[in-house]
Write a protein that holds these residues in place. Structure first.
Motif, PDB file in Angstrom:
ATOM      1  N   ARG B  24      12.193  44.047  70.090  1.00 30.71           N
ATOM      2  CA  ARG B  24      11.656  43.790  71.442  1.00 30.71           C
ATOM      3  C   ARG B  24      10.801  44.958  71.940  1.00 30.71           C
ATOM      4  O   ARG B  24       9.832  44.766  72.676  1.00 30.71           O
ATOM      5  CB  ARG B  24      12.800  43.546  72.424  1.00 30.71           C
ATOM      6  CG  ARG B  24      13.476  42.212  72.265  1.00 30.71           C
ATOM      7  CD  ARG B  24      14.718  42.121  73.126  1.00 30.71           C
ATOM      8  NE  ARG B  24      15.750  43.057  72.686  1.00 30.71           N
ATOM      9  CZ  ARG B  24      16.907  43.260  73.309  1.00 30.71           C
ATOM     10  NH1 ARG B  24      17.178  42.611  74.421  1.00 30.71           N
ATOM     11  NH2 ARG B  24      17.805  44.102  72.827  1.00 30.71           N
ATOM     12  N   ALA B  25      11.173  46.172  71.518  1.00 35.13           N
ATOM     13  CA  ALA B  25      10.417  47.340  71.978  1.00 35.13           C
ATOM     14  C   ALA B  25       8.968  47.285  71.522  1.00 35.13           C
ATOM     15  O   ALA B  25       8.079  47.806  72.202  1.00 35.13           O
ATOM     16  CB  ALA B  25      11.090  48.619  71.484  1.00 35.13           C
ATOM     17  N   LYS B  28       4.568  42.723  72.163  1.00 35.31           N
ATOM     18  CA  LYS B  28       3.693  42.762  73.344  1.00 35.31           C
ATOM     19  C   LYS B  28       4.198  41.777  74.381  1.00 35.31           C
ATOM     20  O   LYS B  28       4.305  42.095  75.549  1.00 35.31           O
ATOM     21  CB  LYS B  28       2.257  42.445  72.931  1.00 35.31           C
ATOM     22  CG  LYS B  28       1.630  43.607  72.181  1.00 35.31           C
ATOM     23  CD  LYS B  28       0.129  43.451  72.002  1.00 35.31           C
ATOM     24  CE  LYS B  28      -0.393  44.568  71.103  1.00 35.31           C
ATOM     25  NZ  LYS B  28       0.053  44.398  69.682  1.00 35.31           N
ATOM     26  N   ASN B  29       4.493  40.558  73.920  1.00 36.48           N
ATOM     27  CA  ASN B  29       5.097  39.576  74.819  1.00 36.48           C
ATOM     28  C   ASN B  29       6.610  39.662  74.665  1.00 36.48           C
ATOM     29  O   ASN B  29       7.163  39.217  73.667  1.00 36.48           O
ATOM     30  CB  ASN B  29       4.644  38.155  74.461  1.00 36.48           C
ATOM     31  CG  ASN B  29       3.132  38.007  74.572  1.00 36.48           C
ATOM     32  OD1 ASN B  29       2.494  38.636  75.427  1.00 36.48           O
ATOM     33  ND2 ASN B  29       2.555  37.199  73.692  1.00 36.48           N
ATOM     34  N   LYS B  30       7.247  40.272  75.645  1.00 39.89           N
ATOM     35  CA  LYS B  30       8.705  40.413  75.561  1.00 39.89           C
ATOM     36  C   LYS B  30       9.367  39.044  75.752  1.00 39.89           C
ATOM     37  O   LYS B  30       8.824  38.175  76.450  1.00 39.89           O
ATOM     38  CB  LYS B  30       9.222  41.345  76.665  1.00 39.89           C
ATOM     39  CG  LYS B  30       8.527  42.681  76.771  1.00 39.89           C
ATOM     40  CD  LYS B  30       8.919  43.623  75.663  1.00 39.89           C
ATOM     41  CE  LYS B  30       8.254  44.991  75.872  1.00 39.89           C
ATOM     42  NZ  LYS B  30       8.175  45.753  74.599  1.00 39.89           N
ATOM     43  N   VAL B  63      14.853  46.512  76.242  1.00 39.58           N
ATOM     44  CA  VAL B  63      13.626  46.020  75.599  1.00 39.58           C
ATOM     45  C   VAL B  63      12.661  47.169  75.336  1.00 39.58           C
ATOM     46  O   VAL B  63      11.495  46.941  74.990  1.00 39.58           O
ATOM     47  CB  VAL B  63      12.919  44.946  76.460  1.00 39.58           C
ATOM     48  CG1 VAL B  63      13.799  43.706  76.592  1.00 39.58           C
ATOM     49  CG2 VAL B  63      12.541  45.486  77.825  1.00 39.58           C
ATOM     50  N   THR B  64      13.147  48.392  75.461  1.00 36.51           N
ATOM     51  CA  THR B  64      12.223  49.536  75.355  1.00 36.51           C
ATOM     52  C   THR B  64      12.478  50.451  74.157  1.00 36.51           C
ATOM     53  O   THR B  64      11.539  51.006  73.600  1.00 36.51           O
ATOM     54  CB  THR B  64      12.312  50.395  76.635  1.00 36.51           C
ATOM     55  OG1 THR B  64      13.687  50.652  76.914  1.00 36.51           O
ATOM     56  CG2 THR B  64      11.682  49.670  77.807  1.00 36.51           C
ATOM     57  N   ASP B  65      13.755  50.626  73.763  1.00 37.46           N
ATOM     58  CA  ASP B  65      14.037  51.556  72.660  1.00 37.46           C
ATOM     59  C   ASP B  65      13.957  50.840  71.316  1.00 37.46           C
ATOM     60  O   ASP B  65      14.733  49.914  71.069  1.00 37.46           O
ATOM     61  CB  ASP B  65      15.448  52.151  72.796  1.00 37.46           C
ATOM     62  CG  ASP B  65      15.616  52.895  74.115  1.00 37.46           C
ATOM     63  OD1 ASP B  65      14.644  53.552  74.535  1.00 37.46           O
ATOM     64  OD2 ASP B  65      16.705  52.797  74.717  1.00 37.46           O
ATOM     65  N   PRO B  66      13.062  51.264  70.445  1.00 35.54           N
ATOM     66  CA  PRO B  66      12.954  50.571  69.158  1.00 35.54           C
ATOM     67  C   PRO B  66      14.144  50.829  68.225  1.00 35.54           C
ATOM     68  O   PRO B  66      14.430  50.023  67.359  1.00 35.54           O
ATOM     69  CB  PRO B  66      11.656  51.111  68.562  1.00 35.54           C
ATOM     70  CG  PRO B  66      11.383  52.394  69.264  1.00 35.54           C
ATOM     71  CD  PRO B  66      12.019  52.299  70.609  1.00 35.54           C
ATOM     72  N   TRP B  67      14.825  51.951  68.400  1.00 34.37           N
ATOM     73  CA  TRP B  67      15.931  52.274  67.492  1.00 34.37           C
ATOM     74  C   TRP B  67      17.204  52.548  68.274  1.00 34.37           C
ATOM     75  O   TRP B  67      17.177  53.247  69.283  1.00 34.37           O
ATOM     76  CB  TRP B  67      15.587  53.494  66.633  1.00 34.37           C
ATOM     77  CG  TRP B  67      14.421  53.226  65.730  1.00 34.37           C
ATOM     78  CD1 TRP B  67      13.121  53.591  65.941  1.00 34.37           C
ATOM     79  CD2 TRP B  67      14.442  52.479  64.507  1.00 34.37           C
ATOM     80  NE1 TRP B  67      12.331  53.126  64.922  1.00 34.37           N
ATOM     81  CE2 TRP B  67      13.116  52.443  64.017  1.00 34.37           C
ATOM     82  CE3 TRP B  67      15.447  51.836  63.774  1.00 34.37           C
ATOM     83  CZ2 TRP B  67      12.765  51.785  62.834  1.00 34.37           C
ATOM     84  CZ3 TRP B  67      15.098  51.183  62.594  1.00 34.37           C
ATOM     85  CH2 TRP B  67      13.779  51.166  62.134  1.00 34.37           C
TER      86      TRP B  67
END
Lengths: 455, 455
Positions: B24-25, B28-30, B63-67
């Protein structure tokens, strides 16, 4: 410094053994030969080849070559599910709070759910090579029948399975796995063979036995053109194929410089135990090393601990060769409340001889204790074990608890031969608290042993 | 020169990923946020934490941290059954005579029999960390319930499972596995909850649905002190945990410089598929690479291919937050003759958004075709697959046969999520030739969708 040991030790694919190890070649006291029940003389290759595939009959009689090449086709099949892991039971050690280091060789990660596939694929291969149409066999708990179905399906061979009636009824889903692999499954004793009809007549309502199912499968093989009989345990050829277990175990432990102090295996017909211990027993019989090896059998079928070391029939119908083995008598049938496998009346002639020579200890355990150990193991190690394998778990736990008392950090290695996914009827009995223990009386065993042939 | 690829690619234990990947991070379209059914506003952490463990609620909203770091205790549990192998399906390729290279990530080598354990152990861990007494959940085919039972047993948490009635009846042995791990299993709809009693009254004789079992489990969690509800699929937190599948898959393939052309997964709630594809989809949404990703769903429960992308209830009882997803309507229940899992009415919001944005294709398959593929696969690859996983097998075989026509040596990767050992009732139906196919009519779907809330 010792290397850190991972949870699971996997060999690389190219480290899977390319030869089986034939411990008989190194044994000073060889196992006694199979005898022709008619003549009382050792079975010849010709005689054995009527029942068995010729190459397998050769393996049965081979007491001289220590190494037997694994054909490439079998090696390729092995690569689908082998090498199997040697697992360091960190979680069990922690739960027991023991200084012992516990390892198990896990053979359950294949659809047959057990080590049986190691020999099934070999036997199916040799049958195919000989140009046969199919094979017949018996199965008790169903692991062997499933394994053989898979192997026959792979080589496009017909597969006819006589399944001990009590297992057939307790394990309907086993039958469906075998059918999915294209096998024909018949509950034994059946009305399809002479010996089956005779046993049904003499013992109406019998729940069957491995010895009886063997007789039916042998009759079915010898009465059909292009068929041979194959067996999942007891025979030396089977034990030979199962040495892949021990060879991988030893190679994996050697990688981490781990030397077992105690090696534990469950013992029914003896092929899994024999396969696990062969490379270690080989070192012992050659006088190179010493290990403590423990065979664990059910109290309800105690061939090593309460049987006699004599020549006996391998099957109830008395159509097979005579074998010298620790036996309870070919008519011995464990009580129906005995769950799972390990219900054969006799023990592999190799294991029997090693036991008689003092290289192996034996002990028997009660089934409620076995299921308690199984549940404990499942909850901490995450694997639901087969009842058979749980006999070894029980004794491994006992030995680890002894280490806790003495403070010794022994290396305990046991064979986890399979998973219990098709044994949930037995687990349900245990969960419901309605499982009981059964032990034959001395009189029962004596009466059964009295039927052994005089050789 | 390309390296020779073994039958099974295993990562080393220290190569098991130590972080989950949150796609989600990078999208582009969450995915649309969960909504409070009362207010119509996005669910807050506080609101979610009434139902879910707090840390899991945080993961749900992240929805912001990729890991996301995998706690060490979970890493240790993963080591008991991971890394799972990426298998090169040499035997299937040979049987199909295809130039395609087929790989599958096999998640079935653990007692729960599926990938579900990856999230179960995470959810149990966070519940334990929060000091809870126990968790409640629903299970359909039983894989999730089994996995959660194992995880709760490991962390000594109480585990209450509402099992969809049709599965409870078809899979009695699943119940015993859960009991062996100490769980309490109740067929749903039950008479133990308000929502269960209501549904039983409205629809006497109903065989249940996942949506209904969810409602019961949520009610049980919120009405007991020290309990929270946990869910085995659909949610973004679950998909996050399942990315261990895709991360391992990518790492294993990268080792041998294999780039997938097609990635195939079965899709029920979407967490297995989402977990498998996340690292690959991440490259796509970041514009770095392109893959063909195919979601395969049953024709009897076709949320992606025949549903609508709207806000809907997650459960039949309408007690859960609203989710925007491809859905058939929360009242949709596949016909009872539909075997196995993949029977949820909606699809993961992440998978839904990726599908809507064109990063994923979807197709639906009939169950008799699925079982034919399952049997073919079992016979050549030696693994008896779960019906769910066999949806992916079916499409992988179709794509491999297309390659045979075109002569292309594409790399096809699919997720083999589990084994079918507890699905033998369904296999028996197939073996007996009495399995049929069911597809809902357009009218049925339209009627069900008409019940979606207006948001």
């Amino acid at each position: 410094m010792a290397k850190e040991i991972p949870y699971k030790i996997y060999l690389k694919e190219d480290e899977i053994p390319k030869q089986w190890y034939n411990v008989r070649a190194d044994m000073k006291n060889k196992p006694a030969p199979l005898l022709n029940p008619g003549t009382g003389k050792p079975m010849t290759l010709e005689e054995l080849s009527v029942v068995f595939c010729e190459e397998l009959a050769k393996q049965e009689l081979n007491v001289t070559d220590p190494w037997v090449d694994i054909p490439e086709e079998i090696q390729n099949f092995y690569k689908m599910y082998r090498p199997s892991p040697v697992v360091r039971a960190y979680c069990l050690e922690k739960a027991l709070d023991t200084p012992a280091h516990i390892y198990y060789k896990f053979e359950g990660n294949n659809t047959s759910g057990s080590h049986k596939l190691n020999s099934a694929i070999a036997q199916a291969y040799y049958a195919k090579q000989q140009g046969l149409k199919g094979v017949t066999t018996e199965t008790g708990a169903g692991q062997w029948g499933t394994a053989l179905s898979m192997a026959c399906s792979y080589f496009d061979l017909d597969c006819q399975v006589y399944m001990v009636k009590v297992s057939y009824e307790q394990k309907p889903f086993r039958r469906e796995v075998m059918r999915t692999y294209g096998a024909k499954v018949t509950p034994s004793p059946s009305m399809e063979t002479n010996v089956g009809r005779k046993i049904n007549e003499e013992f109406p309502g019998t729940t069957g036995s491995l010895g009886c199912a063997i007789s039916e499968a042998v009759e079915a093989a010898t009465s059909q053109e292009g068929y041979r009989y194959v067996l999942g345990s007891v025979l030396s050829q089977v034990l030979l194929h199962q040495t892949i277990i021990g060879l991988e175990t030893k190679a994996a432990l050697d990688k981490y410089e781990v030397t077992p102090d105690i090696i534990i295996g469950c013992a029914g017909g003896g092929s899994n135990l024999g396969g696990l211990i062969s490379p270690f027993a080989g070192e012992m019989v050659r006088g190179e090393k010493n290990y403590r090896i423990i065979a664990v059998e059910p109290a309800s079928c105690p061939s090593l601990t309460r049987g006699s070391y004599v020549y006996d029939f391998c099957d109830t119908g008395k159509v097979c060769p005579l074998a010298k083995m620790y036996t309870l008598g070919s008519g011995y049938i464990p009580a129906p409340n005995h769950a799972g496998g390990l219900r054969y009346h006799g023990m592999s002639s190799i294991v029997s001889q090693l036991y008689d020579d003092g290289f192996i200890e034996a002990t028997s355990v009660k089934q409620t204790d076995v299921f308690a150990a199984a549940q404990q193991f499942a909850r901490v190690e995450g694997i639901l074990p087969a009842p058979e394998s749980s006999h070894a778990i029980k004794v491994a736990i006992d030995e680890a608890l002894k280490c806790k008392e003495t403070g010794e950090a022994k290396n305990i290695v046991f064979g986890l031969t399979g998973t219990g996914y098709f044994d949930m009827v037995a687990y349900q009995k245990y969960n419901d608290g309605v499982m009981d223990d059964y032990m034959p009386t001395d009189e029962e065993i004596a009466a059964s042993l009295a039927q052994c042939p005089k050789v």
